[in-house]
Design an enzyme around this catalytic site. Structure first.
Site, PDB file in Angstrom:
ATOM      1  N   THR A   1      -4.499  -9.104   0.131  1.00 43.51           N
ATOM      2  CA  THR A   1      -3.846  -8.959  -1.175  1.00 43.51           C
ATOM      3  C   THR A   1      -4.261 -10.093  -2.109  1.00 43.51           C
ATOM      4  OG1 THR A   1      -1.756  -8.874  -2.405  1.00 43.51           O
ATOM      5  CG2 THR A   1      -1.717 -10.083  -0.327  1.00 43.51           C
TER       6      THR A   1
ATOM      7  N   CYS B   1      14.021  10.437  -6.547  1.00 43.55           N
ATOM      8  CA  CYS B   1      14.822  10.710  -7.739  1.00 43.55           C
ATOM      9  C   CYS B   1      15.327   9.389  -8.303  1.00 43.55           C
ATOM     10  CB  CYS B   1      16.007  11.613  -7.377  1.00 43.55           C
ATOM     11  SG  CYS B   1      17.120  11.882  -8.776  1.00 43.55           S
TER      12      CYS B   1
ATOM     13  N   HIS C   1       5.909  -0.787  -2.555  1.00 41.47           N
ATOM     14  CA  HIS C   1       5.565  -0.017  -3.762  1.00 41.47           C
ATOM     15  C   HIS C   1       5.621   1.484  -3.510  1.00 41.47           C
ATOM     16  CE1 HIS C   1       3.314  -3.732  -5.540  1.00 41.47           C
ATOM     17  NE2 HIS C   1       4.609  -3.771  -5.746  1.00 41.47           N
TER      18      HIS C   1
ATOM     19  N   CYS D   1      15.140  17.229  -8.449  1.00 39.63           N
ATOM     20  CA  CYS D   1      16.026  16.826  -7.346  1.00 39.63           C
ATOM     21  C   CYS D   1      17.192  17.811  -7.280  1.00 39.63           C
ATOM     22  CB  CYS D   1      16.546  15.420  -7.634  1.00 39.63           C
ATOM     23  SG  CYS D   1      17.673  14.770  -6.387  1.00 39.63           S
TER      24      CYS D   1
ATOM     25  N   ASN E   1       0.826  -1.206   0.000  1.00 41.02           N
ATOM     26  CA  ASN E   1       0.000   0.000   0.000  1.00 41.02           C
ATOM     27  C   ASN E   1       0.859   1.254   0.000  1.00 41.02           C
ATOM     28  OD1 ASN E   1      -2.091  -1.702  -0.016  1.00 41.02           O
ATOM     29  ND2 ASN E   1      -2.644  -1.454   2.136  1.00 41.02           N
TER      30      ASN E   1
HETATM   31  P1  NAD Z   1      -5.699  -5.997  -5.131  1.00 33.23           P
HETATM   32  O1  NAD Z   1      -6.666  -4.923  -5.446  1.00 33.23           O
HETATM   33  O2  NAD Z   1      -5.068  -6.723  -6.264  1.00 33.23           O
HETATM   34  O3  NAD Z   1      -6.372  -7.105  -4.181  1.00 33.23           O
HETATM   35  C1  NAD Z   1      -7.015  -6.791  -2.982  1.00 33.23           C
HETATM   36  C2  NAD Z   1      -7.502  -8.098  -2.341  1.00 33.23           C
HETATM   37  O4  NAD Z   1      -8.051  -7.777  -1.070  1.00 33.23           O
HETATM   38  C3  NAD Z   1      -8.601  -8.804  -3.135  1.00 33.23           C
HETATM   39  O5  NAD Z   1      -8.351 -10.203  -3.112  1.00 33.23           O
HETATM   40  C4  NAD Z   1      -9.882  -8.445  -2.371  1.00 33.23           C
HETATM   41  O6  NAD Z   1     -10.886  -9.434  -2.474  1.00 33.23           O
HETATM   42  C5  NAD Z   1      -9.353  -8.364  -0.957  1.00 33.23           C
HETATM   43  N1  NAD Z   1     -10.111  -7.484  -0.065  1.00 33.23           N
HETATM   44  C6  NAD Z   1     -10.748  -6.319  -0.356  1.00 33.23           C
HETATM   45  N2  NAD Z   1     -11.264  -5.760   0.765  1.00 33.23           N
HETATM   46  C7  NAD Z   1     -10.944  -6.611   1.782  1.00 33.23           C
HETATM   47  C8  NAD Z   1     -11.165  -6.584   3.181  1.00 33.23           C
HETATM   48  N3  NAD Z   1     -11.839  -5.585   3.787  1.00 33.23           N
HETATM   49  N4  NAD Z   1     -10.675  -7.606   3.932  1.00 33.23           N
HETATM   50  C9  NAD Z   1      -9.995  -8.629   3.353  1.00 33.23           C
HETATM   51  N5  NAD Z   1      -9.750  -8.704   2.032  1.00 33.23           N
HETATM   52  C10 NAD Z   1     -10.203  -7.693   1.256  1.00 33.23           C
HETATM   53  O7  NAD Z   1      -4.637  -5.338  -4.195  1.00 33.23           O
HETATM   54  P2  NAD Z   1      -3.099  -5.668  -4.009  1.00 33.23           P
HETATM   55  O8  NAD Z   1      -2.911  -7.135  -3.969  1.00 33.23           O
HETATM   56  O9  NAD Z   1      -2.633  -4.847  -2.885  1.00 33.23           O
HETATM   57  O10 NAD Z   1      -2.396  -5.089  -5.334  1.00 33.23           O
HETATM   58  C11 NAD Z   1      -2.777  -3.893  -5.901  1.00 33.23           C
HETATM   59  C12 NAD Z   1      -1.690  -2.885  -6.158  1.00 33.23           C
HETATM   60  O11 NAD Z   1      -2.340  -1.623  -6.104  1.00 33.23           O
HETATM   61  C13 NAD Z   1      -0.621  -2.820  -5.141  1.00 33.23           C
HETATM   62  O12 NAD Z   1       0.547  -2.673  -5.845  1.00 33.23           O
HETATM   63  C14 NAD Z   1      -0.871  -1.543  -4.331  1.00 33.23           C
HETATM   64  O13 NAD Z   1       0.322  -0.779  -4.280  1.00 33.23           O
HETATM   65  C15 NAD Z   1      -1.819  -0.729  -5.147  1.00 33.23           C
HETATM   66  N6  NAD Z   1      -2.976  -0.171  -4.407  1.00 33.23           N
HETATM   67  C16 NAD Z   1      -2.783   0.412  -3.201  1.00 33.23           C
HETATM   68  C17 NAD Z   1      -3.848   0.965  -2.530  1.00 33.23           C
HETATM   69  C18 NAD Z   1      -3.595   1.577  -1.185  1.00 33.23           C
HETATM   70  O14 NAD Z   1      -2.492   2.053  -0.934  1.00 33.23           O
HETATM   71  N7  NAD Z   1      -4.567   1.565  -0.283  1.00 33.23           N
HETATM   72  C19 NAD Z   1      -5.137   0.941  -3.068  1.00 33.23           C
HETATM   73  C20 NAD Z   1      -5.308   0.336  -4.332  1.00 33.23           C
HETATM   74  C21 NAD Z   1      -4.206  -0.211  -4.986  1.00 33.23           C
END
Ligand code: NAD
Length: 273
Positions: free
Chosen positions: A198, A137, A129, A158, A112
């Site tokens: 995830t 930079c 990430h 930078c 996240n």
């Molecule tokens: P993803 O969107 O691919 O998967 C999220 C998973 O979490 C899914 O399997 C979903 O069913 C599950 N989920 C959703 N809500 C839930 C809950 N309340 N409890 C339990 N499970 C739950 O996310 P990812 O695997 O983190 O990959 C996405 C990419 O996007 C990452 O690289 C991340 O950096 C980025 N991202 C980050 C954010 C953030 O910072 N909050 C938000 C969206 C995407």
């Protein structure tokens, strides 16, 4: 589900070096949509995914256009980042911080970019990430807090003169070597990995469970036999099954919301300590 929570509490109590991996599902209960869940940004808007895949090359080709896009001057991504900035940690983030303060969880490695683990009180967080709270930079590796840098003239630069980008790692962009090194060290050292919210499809992050289980990122001939790290537990907390569940990489899945299951896990742990 209650039996699985009790089982996870016992496994955590017996562990010597537990770590957590977290993804966007951790923060949906804070109002930030995930990408691939049923209501995810990309599940509902395929064009958003295509744009995300172009973002890194946009920065390399035209850093000013990248910043205009990211700040929402053109396009919607700036608004997404603003939403993230307004969000607050939920009960799941606080539960992981509590597990750390109990001395059980040694670190959180998160995909996240929202900074909510730190806001909830987690001290040792590796942001695999990157973060929307910093700029980086690509030439010299320096990082700056977002507030330290003026965005009046785009692109910001930078001290070495190279244009800065968000610290966030975009698709096709290499993960900074320091974060990869440290995360793999933690994964190869842990005896319990708690994987929360995830979909486990973004690589190389999704290799970390393999590193925990076998000590290595990618399959090597016979490594499953040779490199197997006996006794390592891998526990998923997720709303749905993932490739880790299907492929047998995790020992078990506690299916449901992280904001409900992780506090229940802390509660159960207090009884088993
Ligand atoms: P993803 O969107 O691919 O998967 C999220 C998973 O979490 C899914 O399997 C979903 O069913 C599950 N989920 C959703 N809500 C839930 C809950 N309340 N409890 C339990 N499970 C739950 O996310 P990812 O695997 O983190 O990959 C996405 C990419 O996007 C990452 O690289 C991340 O950096 C980025 N991202 C980050 C954010 C953030 O910072 N909050 C938000 C969206 C995407």
């Amino acid at each position: 589900m209650e039996d699985l929570i009790k089982r996870a509490a016992k496994d955590l109590a017996a562990s010597k070096y537990a770590i957590a991996l977290t993804g966007a599902g951790m923060s949906t209960e804070s109002g930030i949509p995930d990408f691939r869940g049923p209501k995810g940004v990309w599940t509902t808007n395929r064009e958003a995914e295509a744009t995300a895949h172009r973002r890194y090359s946009l920065f390399l080709q035209d850093p000013r256009a990248y910043w205009e896009d990211m700040l929402g001057l053109k396009g919607a991504y700036g608004t997404f980042y603003e939403e993230i900035r307004q969000a607050r940690p939920n009960a799941g983030h606080y539960a992981l911080a509590e597990l750390e303060s109990l001395g059980i969880l040694k670190c959180v490695i998160t995909q996240n970019i929202d900074g909510l683990h730190e806001q909830a009180g987690s001290r040792r967080v590796l942001e695999y990430h990157g973060s929307i709270r910093a700029l980086r930079c690509l030439a010299c590796g320096s990082r700056f807090a977002r507030e330290e840098v003026s965005l009046e003239e785009l692109p910001p630069r930078c001290r070495c003169g190279f244009p800065l980008k968000y610290d966030v790692v975009h698709f096709q962009e290499p993960i900074p070597a320091d974060v990869i090194r440290e995360s793999e060290r933690e994964a190869s050292r842990c005896d319990l990995m708690l994987i929360c919210g995830t979909s486990a499809v973004v690589y190389p992050f999704a290799d970390l469970p393999r590193v925990a289980r076998f000590g290595s990122r990618r399959p090597v001939a016979d490594i499953d036999v040779v490199g197997h790290r006996a006794g390592v537990k891998i526990v998923e907390v997720n709303a749905e099954e993932t490739p880790l569940t299907h492929g047998g990489m995790s020992d078990y899945l506690i299916r449901g919301k992280t904001g409900e299951i992780l506090p229940a896990l802390c509660e159960a742990l207090h009884h088993s300590l």
